[in-house]
Design an enzyme around this catalytic site. Structure first.
Site, PDB file in Angstrom:
ATOM      1  N   ASP A 140       0.855  -1.194   0.000  1.00 31.79           N
ATOM      2  CA  ASP A 140       0.000   0.000   0.000  1.00 31.79           C
ATOM      3  C   ASP A 140       0.892   1.245   0.000  1.00 31.79           C
ATOM      4  O   ASP A 140       1.892   1.296   0.717  1.00 31.79           O
ATOM      5  CB  ASP A 140      -0.904  -0.010   1.246  1.00 31.79           C
ATOM      6  N   ASN A 168     -13.163  -2.973   2.541  1.00 28.89           N
ATOM      7  CA  ASN A 168     -14.198  -1.936   2.586  1.00 28.89           C
ATOM      8  C   ASN A 168     -15.048  -1.947   1.310  1.00 28.89           C
ATOM      9  O   ASN A 168     -14.504  -2.100   0.212  1.00 28.89           O
ATOM     10  CB  ASN A 168     -13.545  -0.552   2.728  1.00 28.89           C
ATOM     11  N   GLN A 180     -14.512   2.871   1.611  1.00 25.78           N
ATOM     12  CA  GLN A 180     -13.821   2.526   0.361  1.00 25.78           C
ATOM     13  C   GLN A 180     -13.474   3.797  -0.404  1.00 25.78           C
ATOM     14  O   GLN A 180     -14.316   4.681  -0.571  1.00 25.78           O
ATOM     15  CB  GLN A 180     -14.719   1.611  -0.507  1.00 25.78           C
ATOM     16  N   HIS A 205     -10.507  -4.808  -3.266  1.00 26.74           N
ATOM     17  CA  HIS A 205      -9.189  -5.129  -2.698  1.00 26.74           C
ATOM     18  C   HIS A 205      -9.352  -5.540  -1.252  1.00 26.74           C
ATOM     19  O   HIS A 205     -10.303  -5.153  -0.577  1.00 26.74           O
ATOM     20  CB  HIS A 205      -8.216  -3.953  -2.828  1.00 26.74           C
ATOM     21  N   HIS A 227      -7.157  -5.507   2.333  1.00 24.82           N
ATOM     22  CA  HIS A 227      -5.970  -4.991   3.017  1.00 24.82           C
ATOM     23  C   HIS A 227      -5.359  -6.111   3.862  1.00 24.82           C
ATOM     24  O   HIS A 227      -6.069  -6.765   4.646  1.00 24.82           O
ATOM     25  CB  HIS A 227      -6.348  -3.853   3.977  1.00 24.82           C
TER      26      HIS A 227
HETATM   27  P1  5GP Z   1      -9.804   1.658   0.636  1.00 27.10           P
HETATM   28  O1  5GP Z   1      -9.933   2.915   1.468  1.00 27.10           O
HETATM   29  O2  5GP Z   1     -10.485   1.836  -0.702  1.00 27.10           O
HETATM   30  O3  5GP Z   1     -10.198   0.416   1.353  1.00 27.10           O
HETATM   31  O4  5GP Z   1      -8.240   1.506   0.380  1.00 27.10           O
HETATM   32  C1  5GP Z   1      -7.564   2.042  -0.715  1.00 27.10           C
HETATM   33  C2  5GP Z   1      -6.097   1.878  -0.430  1.00 27.10           C
HETATM   34  O5  5GP Z   1      -5.389   2.036  -1.633  1.00 27.10           O
HETATM   35  C3  5GP Z   1      -5.543   2.938   0.555  1.00 27.10           C
HETATM   36  O6  5GP Z   1      -4.972   2.286   1.679  1.00 27.10           O
HETATM   37  C4  5GP Z   1      -4.504   3.682  -0.273  1.00 27.10           C
HETATM   38  O7  5GP Z   1      -3.365   4.048   0.468  1.00 27.10           O
HETATM   39  C5  5GP Z   1      -4.181   2.701  -1.379  1.00 27.10           C
HETATM   40  N1  5GP Z   1      -3.786   3.310  -2.621  1.00 27.10           N
HETATM   41  C6  5GP Z   1      -4.423   4.328  -3.267  1.00 27.10           C
HETATM   42  N2  5GP Z   1      -3.771   4.637  -4.407  1.00 27.10           N
HETATM   43  C7  5GP Z   1      -2.714   3.796  -4.489  1.00 27.10           C
HETATM   44  C8  5GP Z   1      -1.666   3.633  -5.452  1.00 27.10           C
HETATM   45  O8  5GP Z   1      -1.580   4.333  -6.468  1.00 27.10           O
HETATM   46  N3  5GP Z   1      -0.742   2.662  -5.200  1.00 27.10           N
HETATM   47  C9  5GP Z   1      -0.805   1.859  -4.085  1.00 27.10           C
HETATM   48  N4  5GP Z   1       0.157   0.934  -3.929  1.00 27.10           N
HETATM   49  N5  5GP Z   1      -1.779   1.991  -3.162  1.00 27.10           N
HETATM   50  C10 5GP Z   1      -2.717   2.948  -3.358  1.00 27.10           C
END
Ligand code: 5GP
Ligand code: ZN
Length: 139
Positions: A32, A88, A95, A101, A103
């Site tokens: 991440d 999420n 999300q 995805h 985590h």
């Molecule tokens: P969500 O909040 O949708 O469950 O998690 C999205 C995750 O994607 C976040 O933890 C964020 O840091 C990660 N993320 C967003 N953009 C990128 C990216 O361009 N590269 C990587 N490796 N992680 C990302």
């Protein structure tokens, strides 16, 4: 099965760099970019599904099996003390990237995140709880 506006689809296509730690025919796992702890990684299906509701059951099963394998491997390699799996769905649930995805979050005794999976416990009457159980148990 790609969404042109999706950042994770671009990462999977190699158009945006990522720190990939695992790949198979269905999934990629990468670190991440904004980690909660050392080793925080994300499991992504290679095809675009916005969330768990859209993800086919077969891939959901494979994702959970992969999460178990990754947790075991990462725990061994990182020496972490525990592990959170977080997933999420929709904005209301936190999300921010709308490509399914999971985590993978290694936890360390001193990682300063406390109880990462937080919620405020609410109180409901017995009547409401009985109704809920009845509703959710219906065939
Ligand atoms: P969500 O909040 O949708 O469950 O998690 C999205 C995750 O994607 C976040 O933890 C964020 O840091 C990660 N993320 C967003 N953009 C990128 C990216 O361009 N590269 C990587 N490796 N992680 C990302
Ligand atoms: Zn996507």
């Amino acid at each position: 099965m790609r969404d042109e506006s999706c950042i994770f689809c671009k990462i999977i296509a190699g158009e945006i760099p990522s720190r990939k730690i695992y790949e198979d025919e269905d999934f990629q796992v990468m670190l991440d970019v904004s980690p909660a702890t050392k080793g925080h990684a994300l499991i992504l299906p290679k095809k675009h599904y916005a969330n768990l509701y859209e993800l086919p059951e077969e891939l959901a099963g494979k994702a959970m099996c992969l999460a178990k394998r990754m947790a075991e491997r990462m725990t061994l390699l990182l020496g972490c003390d525990g592990f959170n799996i977080v997933q999420n769905n929709n904005e209301v649930a936190g999300q921010t990237v709308f490509h399914f995805h999971m985590h993978l979050i290694p936890r360390y005794t001193a990682d300063e995140n406390g109880e990462m999976i937080w919620w405020k416990a609410q109180k409901f009457s017995d009547e409401v709880l009985d109704d809920l159980a009845k509703k959710l148990a219906q065939k």
